[in-house]
Design a protein around this motif. Sequence first.
Motif, PDB file in Angstrom:
ATOM      1  N   VAL A  86       7.209  10.188  -4.707  1.00  0.00           N
ATOM      2  CA  VAL A  86       8.019  10.144  -3.484  1.00  0.00           C
ATOM      3  C   VAL A  86       7.499   9.017  -2.590  1.00  0.00           C
ATOM      4  O   VAL A  86       6.328   9.014  -2.192  1.00  0.00           O
ATOM      5  N   VAL A  87       8.377   8.049  -2.295  1.00  0.00           N
ATOM      6  CA  VAL A  87       7.999   6.859  -1.530  1.00  0.00           C
ATOM      7  C   VAL A  87       8.959   6.692  -0.356  1.00  0.00           C
ATOM      8  O   VAL A  87      10.174   6.863  -0.507  1.00  0.00           O
ATOM      9  N   TYR A  88       8.395   6.337   0.805  1.00  0.00           N
ATOM     10  CA  TYR A  88       9.198   6.013   1.984  1.00  0.00           C
ATOM     11  C   TYR A  88       8.901   4.568   2.370  1.00  0.00           C
ATOM     12  O   TYR A  88       7.738   4.192   2.537  1.00  0.00           O
ATOM     13  N   LEU A  89       9.939   3.784   2.502  1.00  0.00           N
ATOM     14  CA  LEU A  89       9.826   2.376   2.881  1.00  0.00           C
ATOM     15  C   LEU A  89      10.332   2.218   4.310  1.00  0.00           C
ATOM     16  O   LEU A  89      11.432   2.666   4.639  1.00  0.00           O
ATOM     17  N   THR A  90       9.528   1.598   5.164  1.00  0.00           N
ATOM     18  CA  THR A  90       9.905   1.427   6.560  1.00  0.00           C
ATOM     19  C   THR A  90       9.945  -0.056   6.937  1.00  0.00           C
ATOM     20  O   THR A  90       9.164  -0.854   6.427  1.00  0.00           O
ATOM     21  N   GLY A  91      10.864  -0.388   7.837  1.00  0.00           N
ATOM     22  CA  GLY A  91      10.942  -1.742   8.367  1.00  0.00           C
ATOM     23  C   GLY A  91      10.192  -1.894   9.672  1.00  0.00           C
ATOM     24  O   GLY A  91      10.230  -2.964  10.292  1.00  0.00           O
ATOM     25  N   ALA A  92       9.495  -0.830  10.116  1.00  0.00           N
ATOM     26  CA  ALA A  92       8.733  -0.891  11.357  1.00  0.00           C
ATOM     27  C   ALA A  92       7.564  -1.861  11.212  1.00  0.00           C
ATOM     28  O   ALA A  92       7.112  -2.151  10.102  1.00  0.00           O
ATOM     29  N   ASP A  93       7.080  -2.367  12.350  1.00  0.00           N
ATOM     30  CA  ASP A  93       5.903  -3.240  12.346  1.00  0.00           C
ATOM     31  C   ASP A  93       4.685  -2.362  12.094  1.00  0.00           C
ATOM     32  O   ASP A  93       4.045  -1.861  13.009  1.00  0.00           O
ATOM     33  N   PHE A  94       4.384  -2.175  10.825  1.00  0.00           N
ATOM     34  CA  PHE A  94       3.435  -1.149  10.394  1.00  0.00           C
ATOM     35  C   PHE A  94       2.505  -1.771   9.367  1.00  0.00           C
ATOM     36  O   PHE A  94       2.745  -1.736   8.170  1.00  0.00           O
ATOM     37  N   ASN A  95       1.431  -2.390   9.819  1.00  0.00           N
ATOM     38  CA  ASN A  95       0.506  -3.089   8.927  1.00  0.00           C
ATOM     39  C   ASN A  95      -0.454  -2.103   8.255  1.00  0.00           C
ATOM     40  O   ASN A  95      -1.662  -2.124   8.465  1.00  0.00           O
ATOM     41  N   ASN A  96       0.132  -1.254   7.465  1.00  0.00           N
ATOM     42  CA  ASN A  96      -0.651  -0.233   6.789  1.00  0.00           C
ATOM     43  C   ASN A  96       0.173   0.279   5.608  1.00  0.00           C
ATOM     44  O   ASN A  96       1.357  -0.023   5.479  1.00  0.00           O
ATOM     45  N   ALA A  97      -0.459   1.015   4.745  1.00  0.00           N
ATOM     46  CA  ALA A  97       0.212   1.713   3.657  1.00  0.00           C
ATOM     47  C   ALA A  97      -0.716   2.859   3.272  1.00  0.00           C
ATOM     48  O   ALA A  97      -1.932   2.709   3.310  1.00  0.00           O
ATOM     49  N   TYR A  98      -0.153   4.010   2.919  1.00  0.00           N
ATOM     50  CA  TYR A  98      -1.020   5.148   2.632  1.00  0.00           C
ATOM     51  C   TYR A  98      -0.303   6.172   1.768  1.00  0.00           C
ATOM     52  O   TYR A  98       0.921   6.133   1.606  1.00  0.00           O
ATOM     53  N   VAL A  99      -1.109   7.105   1.226  1.00  0.00           N
ATOM     54  CA  VAL A  99      -0.590   8.241   0.473  1.00  0.00           C
ATOM     55  C   VAL A  99      -1.093   9.509   1.149  1.00  0.00           C
ATOM     56  O   VAL A  99      -2.299   9.655   1.394  1.00  0.00           O
ATOM     57  N   ASN A 100      -0.179  10.408   1.470  1.00  0.00           N
ATOM     58  CA  ASN A 100      -0.555  11.725   1.985  1.00  0.00           C
ATOM     59  C   ASN A 100      -0.816  12.659   0.812  1.00  0.00           C
ATOM     60  O   ASN A 100       0.033  12.776  -0.076  1.00  0.00           O
TER      61      ASN A 100
END
Length: 266
Positions: A86-100
């Motif tokens: 399950v992946v969520y892609l965002t266009g927000a200014d979000f300089n990060n990536a993570y897995v819950n």
Amino acid sequence: MPRRLPPLLLLLLSLAGCAFVTPRFPQNVQVDFARDDMRKLTTRTLELYYPARLRPSALRIAARLEDCVERLRSLPRKPGSQERVVVYLTGADFNNAYVNPDYSSIPQQMVLPAHMSLELFNLLGFGPSELGEVGCHESAHYVQLEQTHGVWWLVNTITGGLFQPNSLTESWFLEGLATYYEGRLGKSHGRPHSPLWRGFFEAGSQSLGGNFHPGYLSPEHRRMDPLGGNYLTGSYFIQWLVERYGEERLWKLVEVQGGTLIPPSR
């Protein structure tokens, strides 16, 4: 069956029925999802949710993610979950990536930005638009966390998802493993191929005479700023372990951790 196991299972099942108010996403990501029409892309390996305006990026990232997940899932001797990632892609200014990890209030999920605006990502061998490569790093986390067996597999099956023992593995192993694999999944991208990354470690090794003590695996070690000892020293330590003992031993440790009743395993 140990005497304490039935009461422990009863306690966990009771907790599973409790409600926790925990946001699934950071606020800026939530706002981005709320303001745009959302779409879902389903492939053999992925369920990717994305704002409609990001369809070209979503298709490009999904192609790379699918390849990385399938390569990683072929490594453990004991297969973990084969459900779609399950992946969520965002266009927000979000300089990060993570897995819950799978917890009682939040399901296991990966969150990726559509772009990175920090120059550091260029220097580390990614590039501002190569989010598929960043996703390969996160895929290693996702597949490692999926390695849940024994009692916790049973509890998660009954409750719909409560706890994954590999989430309590030390940070140097979690991040070191993901960093090691991000550059070894079919393409030569990411930190293992970055001159800055290699130079930082080799310069540190030279100044220390090769004398790295365990403290250099800590994310708090000041000499490892701004790259983090858990990422930098951790990835080189993982590389050493693979060269000395082989990949199979790494995933055996992940398997043992995923089946332990009270993590971390020793």
